[in-house]
Design an enzyme around this catalytic site. Structure first.
Site, PDB file in Angstrom:
ATOM      1  CG  PHE A  86      -1.815   0.751   1.387  1.00 48.77           C
ATOM      2  CD1 PHE A  86      -2.704   1.000   0.638  1.00 48.77           C
ATOM      3  CD2 PHE A  86      -1.629   1.704   2.447  1.00 48.77           C
ATOM      4  CE1 PHE A  86      -4.042   1.957   0.443  1.00 48.77           C
ATOM      5  CE2 PHE A  86      -2.643   2.677   2.904  1.00 48.77           C
ATOM      6  CZ  PHE A  86      -4.244   3.242   2.015  1.00 48.77           C
ATOM      7  CG  LEU A  96      -0.422   7.135   2.531  1.00 46.32           C
ATOM      8  CD1 LEU A  96      -1.648   8.455   1.176  1.00 46.32           C
ATOM      9  CD2 LEU A  96      -2.113   6.574   3.230  1.00 46.32           C
ATOM     10  CB  THR A  97       3.873   6.582   4.351  1.00 42.19           C
ATOM     11  OG1 THR A  97       2.699   6.266   4.758  1.00 42.19           O
ATOM     12  CG2 THR A  97       4.858   7.466   5.182  1.00 42.19           C
ATOM     13  CB  SER A 142       0.549  12.942  10.289  1.00 40.43           C
ATOM     14  OG  SER A 142       0.415  12.241  11.804  1.00 40.43           O
ATOM     15  CD  GLU A 168      -3.600   0.079   8.671  1.00 38.39           C
ATOM     16  OE1 GLU A 168      -4.501   0.001   8.410  1.00 38.39           O
ATOM     17  OE2 GLU A 168      -2.256  -1.202   8.150  1.00 38.39           O
TER      18      GLU A 168
HETATM   19  N1  CAA Z   1     -12.773   8.476   3.192  1.00 35.59           N
HETATM   20  C1  CAA Z   1     -13.143   8.654   2.404  1.00 35.59           C
HETATM   21  N2  CAA Z   1     -13.013   9.901   2.257  1.00 35.59           N
HETATM   22  C2  CAA Z   1     -12.222  11.445   2.863  1.00 35.59           C
HETATM   23  C3  CAA Z   1     -12.182  10.330   4.232  1.00 35.59           C
HETATM   24  C4  CAA Z   1     -12.325   8.939   4.356  1.00 35.59           C
HETATM   25  N3  CAA Z   1     -12.383   8.447   5.892  1.00 35.59           N
HETATM   26  N4  CAA Z   1     -12.018  11.563   4.943  1.00 35.59           N
HETATM   27  C5  CAA Z   1     -11.195  12.396   4.177  1.00 35.59           C
HETATM   28  N5  CAA Z   1     -12.084  12.318   2.828  1.00 35.59           N
HETATM   29  C6  CAA Z   1     -12.461  13.336   1.958  1.00 35.59           C
HETATM   30  C7  CAA Z   1     -12.894  14.366   2.653  1.00 35.59           C
HETATM   31  O1  CAA Z   1     -13.655  14.332   1.958  1.00 35.59           O
HETATM   32  C8  CAA Z   1     -12.344  15.594   1.102  1.00 35.59           C
HETATM   33  O2  CAA Z   1     -12.944  15.404   0.186  1.00 35.59           O
HETATM   34  P1  CAA Z   1     -13.501  17.185  -0.762  1.00 35.59           P
HETATM   35  O3  CAA Z   1     -11.410  17.272  -1.391  1.00 35.59           O
HETATM   36  O4  CAA Z   1     -13.686  16.350  -2.310  1.00 35.59           O
HETATM   37  O5  CAA Z   1     -13.830  17.950   0.148  1.00 35.59           O
HETATM   38  C9  CAA Z   1     -10.569  14.673   0.577  1.00 35.59           C
HETATM   39  O6  CAA Z   1     -10.450  13.856   1.436  1.00 35.59           O
HETATM   40  C10 CAA Z   1      -9.301  15.480   1.410  1.00 35.59           C
HETATM   41  O7  CAA Z   1      -9.686  15.976   2.885  1.00 35.59           O
HETATM   42  P2  CAA Z   1      -9.216  16.235   4.487  1.00 35.59           P
HETATM   43  O8  CAA Z   1      -9.750  17.431   3.674  1.00 35.59           O
HETATM   44  O9  CAA Z   1     -10.018  15.759   5.903  1.00 35.59           O
HETATM   45  O10 CAA Z   1      -7.401  15.880   4.425  1.00 35.59           O
HETATM   46  P3  CAA Z   1      -7.088  16.524   5.295  1.00 35.59           P
HETATM   47  O11 CAA Z   1      -5.851  16.340   4.050  1.00 35.59           O
HETATM   48  O12 CAA Z   1      -6.403  17.355   6.031  1.00 35.59           O
HETATM   49  O13 CAA Z   1      -6.304  14.692   5.410  1.00 35.59           O
HETATM   50  C11 CAA Z   1      -5.932  12.683   7.421  1.00 35.59           C
HETATM   51  C12 CAA Z   1      -7.095  14.253   6.312  1.00 35.59           C
HETATM   52  C13 CAA Z   1      -7.058  12.359   8.229  1.00 35.59           C
HETATM   53  C14 CAA Z   1      -5.295  13.786   8.441  1.00 35.59           C
HETATM   54  C15 CAA Z   1      -5.446  12.015   6.289  1.00 35.59           C
HETATM   55  O14 CAA Z   1      -4.341  13.032   5.830  1.00 35.59           O
HETATM   56  C16 CAA Z   1      -5.080  10.898   6.902  1.00 35.59           C
HETATM   57  O15 CAA Z   1      -5.942  10.144   7.694  1.00 35.59           O
HETATM   58  N6  CAA Z   1      -4.254  11.288   7.249  1.00 35.59           N
HETATM   59  C17 CAA Z   1      -3.134  10.153   8.136  1.00 35.59           C
HETATM   60  C18 CAA Z   1      -2.368   9.296   7.353  1.00 35.59           C
HETATM   61  C19 CAA Z   1      -2.705   7.913   7.059  1.00 35.59           C
HETATM   62  O16 CAA Z   1      -2.779   7.348   8.496  1.00 35.59           O
HETATM   63  N7  CAA Z   1      -0.859   6.991   7.293  1.00 35.59           N
HETATM   64  C20 CAA Z   1      -0.857   6.026   7.433  1.00 35.59           C
HETATM   65  C21 CAA Z   1      -0.458   4.800   6.327  1.00 35.59           C
HETATM   66  S1  CAA Z   1      -0.048   2.599   6.336  1.00 35.59           S
HETATM   67  C22 CAA Z   1       1.147   2.937   5.626  1.00 35.59           C
HETATM   68  O17 CAA Z   1       1.718   3.737   4.693  1.00 35.59           O
HETATM   69  C23 CAA Z   1       2.321   1.555   5.832  1.00 35.59           C
HETATM   70  C24 CAA Z   1       1.569  -0.128   6.249  1.00 35.59           C
HETATM   71  O18 CAA Z   1       2.028  -0.755   5.025  1.00 35.59           O
HETATM   72  C25 CAA Z   1       1.440  -0.166   7.795  1.00 35.59           C
END
Ligand code: CAA
Length: 384
Positions: A124, A126-127, A133, A367
């Site tokens: 996956f 992403l990071t 974050s 996550e």
């Molecule tokens: N599901 C679907 N859409 C979503 C959502 C969700 N849960 N949460 C927000 N959205 C949508 C919003 O509605 C918004 O849509 P529009 O642009 O159409 O308005 C868009 O996504 C952007 O949302 P935000 O403005 O809320 O985004 P943000 O930049 O403020 O960030 C955050 C939100 C919650 C901080 C998010 O960035 C987040 O969850 N960060 C943490 C990331 C994370 O968990 N990383 C770990 C990954 S694990 C990994 O990589 C390694 C591995 O293998 C274990």
């Protein structure tokens, strides 16, 4: 009100995984951890047991079970070893999940059977080194040219992506700039064998030492236009949606780890004699054990209810974030008590207490950190 009694199928699954974890994982978990070794043998056996693709349709090689069944699998593995639980959780939630939920029929037919039953793992992506974050701030980009995506950038902390079973990765990449100046983010499928894709295993981890963690480098990695996952521009939402479900599995790791650490603490406290009595009979210790048992029950209720909501097709994002933060922190308190009750032996790696204590820490970070979970919950509460 939801009924939390497990069905006969769920009970059978729970007992089967528990038996496997006790017989096959427990005898080797500390040695694998010490050697920082990913076990192909155990991973292969977990495939044979059907622990990959638990919720995926049988049409694509999966088991077609409900989400709670999957969570029980992760909980039971984590009760014995967070590392094997991590391999399975990342395989199901983050590897199979996005392809299953957002892939076209052709993509599912091509990519899912190997991941469900042919002993292949998927990452996956992403990071990034400078986007954890703040996942929307990633820099990896993909340019569409002559019917092909050309991907450049890098990813970090990607579970299951640097070993002989790794078959590919779903990459979040910037594919354009929108009219409003914001980034257009899309998800693209890249197979491990692509030219220009390099995977490097990350070593010297404090935690989850026998799970596989990768750094990925994309240097003009070229894939067909058809490797776009779902709709162009939907990538960030797809990733966040994937994480909503994935967080339930991380919560299950907290719950299972807490259960395992509690059982170790209780057993040791009943056997260890001090001042002529088992140390469990001293009220201060008994109360620690009582608090652990109570919090584990509360954690299980919270998590199982969140799974029930998901299985009903109802909104569960808030409850998933609550479950993740609570189960992780219950595990923290239980692992801490477990080490404390073991006294000096709790500090020695010969006992599992130390490993539970180290493995817990990942759950506060992976996550989505506990801070991000609180941010997500606070948004649901209209705090800002
Ligand atoms: N599901 C679907 N859409 C979503 C959502 C969700 N849960 N949460 C927000 N959205 C949508 C919003 O509605 C918004 O849509 P529009 O642009 O159409 O308005 C868009 O996504 C952007 O949302 P935000 O403005 O809320 O985004 P943000 O930049 O403020 O960030 C955050 C939100 C919650 C901080 C998010 O960035 C987040 O969850 N960060 C943490 C990331 C994370 O968990 N990383 C770990 C990954 S694990 C990994 O990589 C390694 C591995 O293998 C274990």
């Amino acid at each position: 009100m939801p009924n939390y009694d497990l069905t006969p199928e769920q009970m059978l699954l729970k007992n089967t995984v528990r038996d496997f974890a006790e017989k096959e994982i427990k005898p080797v978990r500390l040695e694998l951890d010490r050697k920082e070794e990913f076990s192909y043998e155990l991973t292969g056996k977990m495939f044979d047991l059907g622990l990959f693709g638990v919720t995926c349709s049988p049409e694509y090689g999966g088991q077609g079970m409900d989400y709670l069944s999957y969570i029980i699998v992760v909980e039971e593995l984590a009760r014995i070893d967070g590392c094997q639980a991590a391999t399975v959780a990342a395989g199901n939630s983050l590897g199979i999940g996005p392809l299953y939920y957002f892939g076209s029929k052709e993509q599912k037919e091509k990519y899912l059977p190997p991941l469900c039953s042919e002993k292949k793992l998927w990452g996956f992506g992403l990071t990034e080194p400078n986007a954890g974050s703040d996942a929307g701030n990633s820099k990896t980009n993909a340019i569409l040219k002559d019917g092909q995506w050309i991907i450049n950038g890098s990813k970090i902390f990607i579970t299951n992506s640097a070993n002989e079973m790794s078959a590919g990765v779903t990459v979040q990449a910037i594919t354009d700039t929108k009219d409003n100046g914001k980034k257009e983010i899309s998800c693209i499928i890249a197979e491990q064998s692509c030219k220009g894709l390099t995977a490097k295993a990350m070593k010297n981890k404090m935690t989850w030492r026998s799970s596989n963690t990768a750094e990925l480098y994309f240097d003009d990695v070229t894939v067909p236009e058809g490797n776009l996952l779902g709709k162009r521009g939907d990538g960030f939402k797809q990733m966040l949606q994937t994480l909503d479900s994935g967080r339930l599995a991380i919560a299950a790791m907290g719950l299972g780890g807490a259960q395992g650490a509690f059982e170790e603490a209780l057993k040791y406290s009943k056997e260890r004699i001090a001042f002529g009595k088992p140390i469990s009979s001293f009220q201060i210790n008994a109360f620690k054990l009582v608090d652990c048992a109570t919090e584990i029950e509360a954690a299980r209720s919270l998590l199982y209810r969140a799974c029930w909501l998901k299985d009903q097709g109802r909104a569960f994002s808030k409850e998933a974030a609550m479950s993740k933060v609570y189960c992780s922190e219950v595990f923290y308190r239980v692992a801490n008590h477990c080490v404390q009750l073991h006294g000096g032996y709790g500090l020695m790696e010969e006992y599992p207490a130390a490993k539970y204590y180290r493995d817990q820490k990942l759950l506060d970070i992976g996550e989505g950190t506990s801070e991000i979970q609180r941010l997500v919950i606070a948004r649901y509460l209209d705090c800002f």
